[in-house]
Enzyme design. Structure first.
Site, PDB file in Angstrom:
ATOM      1  N   GLY A   7       0.846  -1.204   0.000  1.00 46.36           N
ATOM      2  CA  GLY A   7       0.000   0.000   0.000  1.00 46.36           C
ATOM      3  C   GLY A   7       0.868   1.236   0.000  1.00 46.36           C
ATOM      4  N   ASN A 102      -6.961   2.239  10.135  1.00 49.07           N
ATOM      5  CA  ASN A 102      -8.008   2.776  10.997  1.00 49.07           C
ATOM      6  C   ASN A 102      -9.098   1.737  11.152  1.00 49.07           C
ATOM      7  OD1 ASN A 102      -7.302   5.381  11.736  1.00 49.07           O
ATOM      8  ND2 ASN A 102      -8.313   6.349   9.996  1.00 49.07           N
ATOM      9  N   LYS A 183      -8.211   4.091  19.755  1.00 47.57           N
ATOM     10  CA  LYS A 183      -8.177   4.842  18.488  1.00 47.57           C
ATOM     11  C   LYS A 183      -9.526   4.726  17.773  1.00 47.57           C
ATOM     12  CE  LYS A 183      -6.279   7.193  15.080  1.00 47.57           C
ATOM     13  NZ  LYS A 183      -5.856   6.647  13.842  1.00 47.57           N
ATOM     14  N   ASN A 187     -11.904   7.711  16.286  1.00 51.05           N
ATOM     15  CA  ASN A 187     -12.372   7.717  14.893  1.00 51.05           C
ATOM     16  C   ASN A 187     -13.902   7.705  14.822  1.00 51.05           C
ATOM     17  OD1 ASN A 187      -9.525   5.806  13.981  1.00 51.05           O
ATOM     18  ND2 ASN A 187      -9.951   7.862  13.297  1.00 51.05           N
ATOM     19  N   ASN A 201     -11.692  18.949  11.325  1.00 51.03           N
ATOM     20  CA  ASN A 201     -11.833  18.361  12.659  1.00 51.03           C
ATOM     21  C   ASN A 201     -12.164  19.440  13.698  1.00 51.03           C
ATOM     22  OD1 ASN A 201     -11.101  16.047  11.360  1.00 51.03           O
ATOM     23  ND2 ASN A 201      -9.134  15.779  12.397  1.00 51.03           N
ATOM     24  N   GLU A 265     -14.069   3.999   5.382  1.00 53.43           N
ATOM     25  CA  GLU A 265     -13.817   2.912   6.341  1.00 53.43           C
ATOM     26  C   GLU A 265     -14.963   2.768   7.346  1.00 53.43           C
ATOM     27  OE1 GLU A 265      -9.089   2.793   6.879  1.00 53.43           O
ATOM     28  OE2 GLU A 265      -9.971   4.760   7.239  1.00 53.43           O
TER      29      GLU A 265
HETATM   30  O1  KPL Z   1      -7.286   9.177  12.434  1.00 53.56           O
HETATM   31  C1  KPL Z   1      -7.879  10.181  12.085  1.00 53.56           C
HETATM   32  C2  KPL Z   1      -8.440  10.171  10.717  1.00 53.56           C
HETATM   33  O2  KPL Z   1      -8.608  11.222  10.116  1.00 53.56           O
HETATM   34  O3  KPL Z   1      -8.700   9.077  10.213  1.00 53.56           O
HETATM   35  C3  KPL Z   1      -8.097  11.325  13.036  1.00 53.56           C
HETATM   36  C4  KPL Z   1      -7.538  10.943  14.390  1.00 53.56           C
HETATM   37  C5  KPL Z   1      -9.556  11.618  13.157  1.00 53.56           C
HETATM   38  C6  KPL Z   1      -7.354  12.555  12.634  1.00 53.56           C
HETATM   39  O4  KPL Z   1      -7.913  13.218  11.546  1.00 53.56           O
END
Ligand code: KPL
Length: 302
Positions: A7, A102, A183, A187, A201, A265
């Site tokens: 990737g 993520n 995490k 998210n 954000n 995702e």
């Molecule tokens: O991991 C992130 C993402 O954008 O996927 C955060 C922590 C929200 C930072 O933008």
């Protein structure tokens, strides 16, 4: 060491450029190019952007994949199965595989497809951005956690040290599920709202988003407690608020995916909470609604 990175998105290229400072790095991508060139702009520890470097890395070479001491998979959660299938014919059964994305929910497929390899998961708060397809910028420093998800990987603490040497801070975690849940909670709070409202954000600090953030955190906290990771809605909200402030000027990855009409995702972020809710018989109406709203946006865009 010889690394293969699967990737070439912004996080893959960030780790490729960092590991290439001391190791031999090979990229595995969806095309057939035998080399890949990109510009990398590092971020100085004092947050001063330093001069860009030009990298030319070998790519898509079966022999290099076969000889790798470690394979780092940085594709999105929904691409993990496909990425494993693509590399499997050349993978030695003893090669450690590190999976970094993520969200949660790809572990079962990784364990099932790779029954012999040591498998590790990683979660990172390092931030990288691609202003152009062949330019990667390191935009923020954050913690990376690495840990084993099968017995074959439990002795591989040294990998965390290797990662820490090139892109600190990175630490080994005895129970990698814990930072993965942490995490995931962040998210769940930030990504769907910033995608839905097409905002940065930092805009989530506005009063009008506080109830939604709290409702999301309440449901995620209940699921985390059911999973054995004791927390409260207030704690998760505070942690999400800190990340919102620290990344105020960034667009979340889901915001960018929606904006560029890419698959998001959501199934592995909010969707994971909804699936766990069904499993534990815990109601998750706010997350279910967000999941539905993002799915509708995805469908309209495709
Ligand atoms: O991991 C992130 C993402 O954008 O996927 C955060 C922590 C929200 C930072 O933008």
């Amino acid at each position: 060491m010889q690394f293969t990175i699967v990737g070439a998105g912004s996080i893959g290229c960030l780790w490729a450029a960092s590991l290439a400072k001391v190791h031999s790095v090979h990229l595995w991508t969806r095309d057939t190019q035998l080399h890949r060139e990109f510009t990398f702009t590092p971020l100085d520890r004092k947050t001063i952007t330093v001069a860009p470097t030009q990298l030319k890395l070998p790519s898509n070479q079966a022999l290099r994949l076969q000889q790798s001491d470690c394979v780092l998979i940085t594709v999105k959660a929904f691409q993990v199965a496909q990425a494993i299938e693509a590399i499997q014919p050349w993978l030695a059964p003893s090669t450690p595989i590190v999976i970094m994305h993520n969200g949660m929910g790809s572990q079962a497929v990784a364990l099932q497809k790779l029954p012999h390899n040591p498998i590790l998961y990683a979660t990172t708060s390092q931030a990288a951005f691609k202003p152009q397809p062949d330019h990667v910028q390191h935009t923020g420093i954050g913690q990376t956690w690495l840990g084993a998800i099968n017995p074959a990987a439990q002795h591989l603490h040294n990998l965390a040290d290797e990662f820490n040497n090139v892109l600190a801070p990175c630490q080994w975690h005895q129970d990698i599920q814990q930072p993965l849940w942490q995490k995931l909670a962040i998210n769940c709070a930030i990504n769907p709202l910033t995608a839905l409202h097409q905002c940065k954000n930092g805009e989530l600090t506005q009063q009008k988003y506080q109830t939604a953030l709290m409702n999301i955190c309440q449901e995620v906290a209940e699921i985390m407690c059911a999973e054995g990771y004791l927390t409260t809605a207030e704690t998760l909200k505070e942690q999400a608020d800190q990340v919102i402030q620290a990344t105020a000027n960034n667009f979340s990855s889901m915001n960018q995916d929606v904006c560029h009409h890419r698959q998001t995702e959501i199934d592995y972020i909010t969707g994971h909470i909804v699936r766990c809710g069904q499993h534990y018989n815990i109601r998750t109406p706010f997350n279910a609604q967000l999941w539905q709203q993002i799915k509708t946006m995805e469908q309209k865009a495709s």
